[in-house]
Design a protein around this motif. Sequence first.
Motif, PDB file in Angstrom:
ATOM      1  N   LYS A 100       0.851  -1.200   0.000  1.00 38.34           N
ATOM      2  CA  LYS A 100       0.000   0.000   0.000  1.00 38.34           C
ATOM      3  C   LYS A 100       0.877   1.237   0.000  1.00 38.34           C
ATOM      4  O   LYS A 100       1.840   1.326   0.743  1.00 38.34           O
ATOM      5  CB  LYS A 100      -0.878   0.050   1.251  1.00 38.34           C
ATOM      6  CG  LYS A 100      -2.033  -0.899   1.212  1.00 38.34           C
ATOM      7  CD  LYS A 100      -3.295  -0.157   1.581  1.00 38.34           C
ATOM      8  CE  LYS A 100      -4.502  -1.011   1.393  1.00 38.34           C
ATOM      9  NZ  LYS A 100      -4.998  -1.039   0.049  1.00 38.34           N
ATOM     10  N   VAL A 101       0.496   2.185  -0.826  1.00 34.10           N
ATOM     11  CA  VAL A 101       1.138   3.489  -0.828  1.00 34.10           C
ATOM     12  C   VAL A 101       0.332   4.376   0.112  1.00 34.10           C
ATOM     13  O   VAL A 101      -0.904   4.377   0.078  1.00 34.10           O
ATOM     14  CB  VAL A 101       1.182   4.079  -2.255  1.00 34.10           C
ATOM     15  CG1 VAL A 101       1.690   5.507  -2.236  1.00 34.10           C
ATOM     16  CG2 VAL A 101       2.060   3.209  -3.140  1.00 34.10           C
ATOM     17  N   GLN A 108      -3.296   8.890   8.457  1.00 33.42           N
ATOM     18  CA  GLN A 108      -2.445   9.972   8.940  1.00 33.42           C
ATOM     19  C   GLN A 108      -0.976   9.572   8.961  1.00 33.42           C
ATOM     20  O   GLN A 108      -0.105  10.405   8.778  1.00 33.42           O
ATOM     21  CB  GLN A 108      -2.876  10.404  10.334  1.00 33.42           C
ATOM     22  CG  GLN A 108      -4.235  11.075  10.352  1.00 33.42           C
ATOM     23  CD  GLN A 108      -4.600  11.579  11.725  1.00 33.42           C
ATOM     24  OE1 GLN A 108      -3.794  11.557  12.651  1.00 33.42           O
ATOM     25  NE2 GLN A 108      -5.831  12.033  11.865  1.00 33.42           N
ATOM     26  N   THR A 109      -0.691   8.285   9.197  1.00 33.76           N
ATOM     27  CA  THR A 109       0.694   7.837   9.360  1.00 33.76           C
ATOM     28  C   THR A 109       0.976   6.617   8.495  1.00 33.76           C
ATOM     29  O   THR A 109       0.049   5.939   8.028  1.00 33.76           O
ATOM     30  CB  THR A 109       0.974   7.449  10.833  1.00 33.76           C
ATOM     31  OG1 THR A 109       0.163   6.301  11.160  1.00 33.76           O
ATOM     32  CG2 THR A 109       0.668   8.593  11.792  1.00 33.76           C
ATOM     33  N   LEU A 110       2.249   6.326   8.327  1.00 35.86           N
ATOM     34  CA  LEU A 110       2.657   5.120   7.614  1.00 35.86           C
ATOM     35  C   LEU A 110       2.230   3.872   8.394  1.00 35.86           C
ATOM     36  O   LEU A 110       1.915   2.839   7.802  1.00 35.86           O
ATOM     37  CB  LEU A 110       4.179   5.148   7.395  1.00 35.86           C
ATOM     38  CG  LEU A 110       4.725   4.454   6.161  1.00 35.86           C
ATOM     39  CD1 LEU A 110       4.026   4.886   4.888  1.00 35.86           C
ATOM     40  CD2 LEU A 110       6.221   4.675   6.052  1.00 35.86           C
ATOM     41  N   GLU A 111       2.194   3.980   9.714  1.00 36.20           N
ATOM     42  CA  GLU A 111       1.736   2.865  10.559  1.00 36.20           C
ATOM     43  C   GLU A 111       0.282   2.515  10.235  1.00 36.20           C
ATOM     44  O   GLU A 111      -0.088   1.339  10.181  1.00 36.20           O
ATOM     45  CB  GLU A 111       1.888   3.199  12.051  1.00 36.20           C
ATOM     46  CG  GLU A 111       3.318   3.235  12.538  1.00 36.20           C
ATOM     47  CD  GLU A 111       4.075   4.518  12.181  1.00 36.20           C
ATOM     48  OE1 GLU A 111       3.454   5.512  11.706  1.00 36.20           O
ATOM     49  OE2 GLU A 111       5.304   4.530  12.343  1.00 36.20           O
ATOM     50  N   GLU A 112      -0.543   3.533  10.036  1.00 35.85           N
ATOM     51  CA  GLU A 112      -1.938   3.279   9.669  1.00 35.85           C
ATOM     52  C   GLU A 112      -2.025   2.626   8.288  1.00 35.85           C
ATOM     53  O   GLU A 112      -2.866   1.758   8.057  1.00 35.85           O
ATOM     54  CB  GLU A 112      -2.747   4.583   9.679  1.00 35.85           C
ATOM     55  CG  GLU A 112      -3.022   5.118  11.064  1.00 35.85           C
ATOM     56  CD  GLU A 112      -3.829   6.408  11.047  1.00 35.85           C
ATOM     57  OE1 GLU A 112      -4.452   6.743  10.014  1.00 35.85           O
ATOM     58  OE2 GLU A 112      -3.838   7.090  12.085  1.00 35.85           O
ATOM     59  N   THR A 113      -1.151   3.019   7.393  1.00 39.25           N
ATOM     60  CA  THR A 113      -1.133   2.445   6.043  1.00 39.25           C
ATOM     61  C   THR A 113      -0.767   0.974   6.093  1.00 39.25           C
ATOM     62  O   THR A 113      -1.411   0.142   5.446  1.00 39.25           O
ATOM     63  CB  THR A 113      -0.158   3.218   5.130  1.00 39.25           C
ATOM     64  OG1 THR A 113      -0.500   4.600   5.146  1.00 39.25           O
ATOM     65  CG2 THR A 113      -0.204   2.689   3.703  1.00 39.25           C
ATOM     66  N   VAL A 114       0.246   0.627   6.873  1.00 41.03           N
ATOM     67  CA  VAL A 114       0.667  -0.779   6.939  1.00 41.03           C
ATOM     68  C   VAL A 114      -0.420  -1.628   7.622  1.00 41.03           C
ATOM     69  O   VAL A 114      -0.656  -2.764   7.229  1.00 41.03           O
ATOM     70  CB  VAL A 114       2.057  -0.947   7.611  1.00 41.03           C
ATOM     71  CG1 VAL A 114       2.007  -0.901   9.127  1.00 41.03           C
ATOM     72  CG2 VAL A 114       2.720  -2.235   7.154  1.00 41.03           C
ATOM     73  N   PHE A 145       3.235  -4.097   3.490  1.00 41.94           N
ATOM     74  CA  PHE A 145       4.302  -3.164   3.119  1.00 41.94           C
ATOM     75  C   PHE A 145       3.639  -1.818   2.859  1.00 41.94           C
ATOM     76  O   PHE A 145       2.722  -1.729   2.037  1.00 41.94           O
ATOM     77  CB  PHE A 145       5.006  -3.609   1.832  1.00 41.94           C
ATOM     78  CG  PHE A 145       5.907  -4.800   1.981  1.00 41.94           C
ATOM     79  CD1 PHE A 145       7.285  -4.649   1.887  1.00 41.94           C
ATOM     80  CD2 PHE A 145       5.386  -6.068   2.169  1.00 41.94           C
ATOM     81  CE1 PHE A 145       8.121  -5.750   1.990  1.00 41.94           C
ATOM     82  CE2 PHE A 145       6.214  -7.169   2.274  1.00 41.94           C
ATOM     83  CZ  PHE A 145       7.592  -7.006   2.190  1.00 41.94           C
ATOM     84  N   ALA A 146       4.085  -0.788   3.559  1.00 40.30           N
ATOM     85  CA  ALA A 146       3.552   0.562   3.363  1.00 40.30           C
ATOM     86  C   ALA A 146       4.675   1.443   2.830  1.00 40.30           C
ATOM     87  O   ALA A 146       5.811   1.364   3.307  1.00 40.30           O
ATOM     88  CB  ALA A 146       3.007   1.117   4.668  1.00 40.30           C
ATOM     89  N   PHE A 147       4.342   2.288   1.868  1.00 44.07           N
ATOM     90  CA  PHE A 147       5.333   3.128   1.212  1.00 44.07           C
ATOM     91  C   PHE A 147       4.871   4.570   1.185  1.00 44.07           C
ATOM     92  O   PHE A 147       3.697   4.855   0.966  1.00 44.07           O
ATOM     93  CB  PHE A 147       5.553   2.663  -0.234  1.00 44.07           C
ATOM     94  CG  PHE A 147       5.804   1.194  -0.356  1.00 44.07           C
ATOM     95  CD1 PHE A 147       7.034   0.667  -0.028  1.00 44.07           C
ATOM     96  CD2 PHE A 147       4.809   0.344  -0.791  1.00 44.07           C
ATOM     97  CE1 PHE A 147       7.283  -0.692  -0.140  1.00 44.07           C
ATOM     98  CE2 PHE A 147       5.041  -1.016  -0.907  1.00 44.07           C
ATOM     99  CZ  PHE A 147       6.282  -1.530  -0.578  1.00 44.07           C
ATOM    100  N   GLN A 148       5.807   5.453   1.400  1.00 39.28           N
ATOM    101  CA  GLN A 148       5.565   6.885   1.261  1.00 39.28           C
ATOM    102  C   GLN A 148       6.848   7.480   0.704  1.00 39.28           C
ATOM    103  O   GLN A 148       7.801   7.719   1.445  1.00 39.28           O
ATOM    104  CB  GLN A 148       5.205   7.518   2.602  1.00 39.28           C
ATOM    105  CG  GLN A 148       4.865   8.985   2.515  1.00 39.28           C
ATOM    106  CD  GLN A 148       4.472   9.548   3.872  1.00 39.28           C
ATOM    107  OE1 GLN A 148       4.860   9.023   4.920  1.00 39.28           O
ATOM    108  NE2 GLN A 148       3.709  10.612   3.852  1.00 39.28           N
ATOM    109  N   VAL A 152       9.689   3.320   3.905  1.00 39.24           N
ATOM    110  CA  VAL A 152       9.050   2.014   3.840  1.00 39.24           C
ATOM    111  C   VAL A 152       8.784   1.537   5.266  1.00 39.24           C
ATOM    112  O   VAL A 152       9.614   1.713   6.146  1.00 39.24           O
ATOM    113  CB  VAL A 152       9.957   0.979   3.132  1.00 39.24           C
ATOM    114  CG1 VAL A 152       9.279  -0.366   3.036  1.00 39.24           C
ATOM    115  CG2 VAL A 152      10.402   1.475   1.771  1.00 39.24           C
ATOM    116  N   LEU A 153       7.642   0.903   5.469  1.00 35.14           N
ATOM    117  CA  LEU A 153       7.336   0.262   6.744  1.00 35.14           C
ATOM    118  C   LEU A 153       6.746  -1.101   6.448  1.00 35.14           C
ATOM    119  O   LEU A 153       5.812  -1.236   5.655  1.00 35.14           O
ATOM    120  CB  LEU A 153       6.348   1.105   7.575  1.00 35.14           C
ATOM    121  CG  LEU A 153       5.999   0.529   8.947  1.00 35.14           C
ATOM    122  CD1 LEU A 153       7.237   0.426   9.841  1.00 35.14           C
ATOM    123  CD2 LEU A 153       4.929   1.377   9.619  1.00 35.14           C
TER     124      LEU A 153
END
Length: 160
Positions: A100-101, A108-114, A145-148, A152-153
């Motif tokens: 997920k990008v 709000q955060t990369l943590e939420e995306t992952v 996998f979260a990307f911004q 990467v997280l």
Amino acid sequence: TVPYNDFLKAFLAKDLDYMNEYMNRVAEATFSTFDTGRNPSDDTNPERFYHGFVLGLIVELAGKYRVTSNRESGFGRYDVMMIPRERSGKHLPAIVMEFKVHNSRKEQTLEETVQAALQQIEDKHYDAELLAQGFKKAQIHHYGFAFQGKKVLIAGESGL
């Protein structure tokens, strides 16, 4: 330089700290914002870029796993599934990955995306194909996998 086979060792050992360190070092040192895009609707399609990069990292595991990409299972299409070629011996886990990008309109955060990536695996029942093949939930591991941009997280869950 970080040897890429160290990523594979960490991946198989479920060492999320090292996986995150590796991916972020490579992204910072190697990737361009033209590769990774600036937002989820960017024409460069950053999710595809990272998807291809991770597939390239795990291709060496093809002797141990059957690796499939963008196939239907459950109520959707997972990003990557890894099915152990041998069901005995080392008892390798089956693996489902979702990429997920970060979308600032949704998270709000990369943590939420992952966490959204991991939740999508559950919500869309991407394990359905593996369960139909006789895998137990405890034998299936999920990676989100979260990307911004170049950040990467990676997070994981197993035995749900």
